[in-house]
Motif scaffolding. Sequence first.
Motif, PDB file in Angstrom:
ATOM      1  N   ALA A   1       0.833  -1.210   0.000  1.00 23.63           N
ATOM      2  CA  ALA A   1       0.000   0.000   0.000  1.00 23.63           C
ATOM      3  C   ALA A   1       0.864   1.255   0.000  1.00 23.63           C
ATOM      4  CB  ALA A   1      -0.936   0.006   1.200  1.00 23.63           C
TER       5      ALA A   1
ATOM      6  N   VAL B   1      -2.434   4.236  -5.912  1.00 24.12           N
ATOM      7  CA  VAL B   1      -3.028   2.900  -5.830  1.00 24.12           C
ATOM      8  C   VAL B   1      -2.288   2.097  -4.770  1.00 24.12           C
ATOM      9  CG1 VAL B   1      -3.514   2.891  -8.333  1.00 24.12           C
ATOM     10  CG2 VAL B   1      -1.428   1.795  -7.458  1.00 24.12           C
ATOM     11  N   SER B   2      -2.866   0.984  -4.377  1.00 23.47           N
ATOM     12  CA  SER B   2      -2.165  -0.033  -3.594  1.00 23.47           C
ATOM     13  C   SER B   2      -1.962  -1.240  -4.499  1.00 23.47           C
ATOM     14  CB  SER B   2      -2.991  -0.451  -2.390  1.00 23.47           C
ATOM     15  OG  SER B   2      -2.432  -1.621  -1.788  1.00 23.47           O
ATOM     16  N   LEU B   3      -0.916  -1.971  -4.235  1.00 18.85           N
ATOM     17  CA  LEU B   3      -0.813  -3.294  -4.832  1.00 18.85           C
ATOM     18  C   LEU B   3      -1.996  -4.117  -4.335  1.00 18.85           C
ATOM     19  CD1 LEU B   3       1.487  -4.485  -6.618  1.00 18.85           C
ATOM     20  CD2 LEU B   3       2.409  -5.539  -4.545  1.00 18.85           C
TER      21      LEU B   3
END
Lengths: 322, 322
Positions: free
Chosen positions: A20, A27-29
């Motif tokens: 994150a 974005v976050s993974l």
Amino acid sequence: MKEFDLIQNLIAPLVRFDGADGLTDDVSLLPRFDGAAVITTDTLVENVHFRSADPLYSVGQKLVRVNVSDCLAKGAKPKFALLNLTLPNSMSDQQIRDIMGGVSADLTYFEMSLIGGDTTSSPTDLVVSLTVIGECAEGAPVRRSGACVGDDIWVTGTIGDSGLGLRLPPAEVSVFPDLLQAYLVPSVPDSQIAECISLYANSSVDVSDGLVADLTHIVECSGVRAQISLSDIPVSDAADRYLDRSEATLRKEDLLGFGDDYQCLFTAPQSVRPVILSWASENAIRLSRIGKVLEGQGVSLLGADGQPLRIVNGGWQHETNS
Amino acid sequence: MKEFDLIQNLIAPLVRFDGADGLTDDVSLLPRFDGAAVITTDTLVENVHFRSADPLYSVGQKLVRVNVSDCLAKGAKPKFALLNLTLPNSMSDQQIRDIMGGVSADLTYFEMSLIGGDTTSSPTDLVVSLTVIGECAEGAPVRRSGACVGDDIWVTGTIGDSGLGLRLPPAEVSVFPDLLQAYLVPSVPDSQIAECISLYANSSVDVSDGLVADLTHIVECSGVRAQISLSDIPVSDAADRYLDRSEATLRKEDLLGFGDDYQCLFTAPQSVRPVILSWASENAIRLSRIGKVLEGQGVSLLGADGQPLRIVNGGWQHETNS
């Protein structure tokens, strides 16, 4: 409170996932899982899902729990969350700290990490959404559609406390604090229930619309009928006492239509009944067997006297009363 | 419109993923990917992110695009979405169809599937959130932090149209319909840009806060300085005409602070400049090289005369003017 301070001081500390990036990126993974995972989202709106006078700390907890409940009922443990906050301009810093305190406490309690979100100040009422990703304890999520004729019907915890808490007259609040608390902060079952459901259940939902309404979802999706017994419906001591003293304005069967219980309601083969009972005992989770799955359609309720009840004008009556 | 009808007629048809079970269950299966994926969420609030008078169809499109833009800038193609609708009680059926028409059109355009959501009628203003899952075109998402000294700075499309559209005096709307349209429906780059960014970019963001503000995110996260040239900033013909005729109340450099462009802004090694140019040409995507990454900190802007400008009292001035 400035958005930067809110994110840095109250939101970013809830991140426990490297992908994150501390919420510093757009974005976050997306977390990866070895097995199946699920995703769900719920919104709470002021004056719809909670009252303006409700403590904001409990609103934060409720936001987490209504989503956790969806995961657990599918046999998944909640793991990650994204938080959308639409905060009225009029909210004080302390109010923002209060709602985030409730979110934080429950994310910690359920061992979840925040991985994203969006925060807006607005001229409107408080609107909060949470999107939760849960990991299936075993195999695939348990759907509403798998109930089989012969299944037992099980429910966790107790039914009706939250609905009674919502309806408590002001004068009764101090007499029944547990009921008000159950409305403010639904007592979802321990996360271990995901394991039991994923191992043994054929079908499952959480009780949000009301026990009968949610059981109706199961029977409609499964093409079966459910018969439950009023005397087997688990209620708390507080609810028992309330029904006893409330001068017959509410009866136990009314609790089945209240909703907001956020307990798990599932069906499982009769053959695993002993295993489920011993699992419940080992894990100290209250599980009640409230009925069985039959051929046909709809939900039937047997009264305390064993005679069938049916809904007439919004209330349950003996079938012979009509 | 009843919630059931809304879901069945306008929302469920947007599902193109079996694991979402037609939105008939409490959760969707979380989609799986061979490689990395990302997740992001954005909320749009009436009178904050759009105006009450904006066409609702375009609000639906904007909701999709602000999230798509986040994915693309990270080198990921948007694939799945969850939709949280908080609809004012006063909304007519036609208004609900309008906003869902915009959401539907853009989910289809970007080849995305809805996999979940929550819908509430409320006494409040319109609040809509979308959570989007995107699949990385190659490898991991491109972060804000990878810019290296010597990198070129690139931007897709044109800058400033949306900001000009938002600020158009009513009398100018019919003269510059393209600018208004760019504000209502941001023209995010084609999804193919995710491939280019994932292959070649060291760092990347989308332009939502304003080109200089978003470039500042990159340089702060990367520990470098950026120098951009005003004459290299791409603007549309409409913006050019508007600036020419607007009697000097706005200048080109003002466009860099407007935001809501939803273009991709990224840095890439000088060595791949020819590859990027030929990629852009092959894919018919407008890419402009607007500056370079240097040692130091902050963002410098060179004016049309090649002399440095700096921000004074919220506006750009020649450094010697101070």
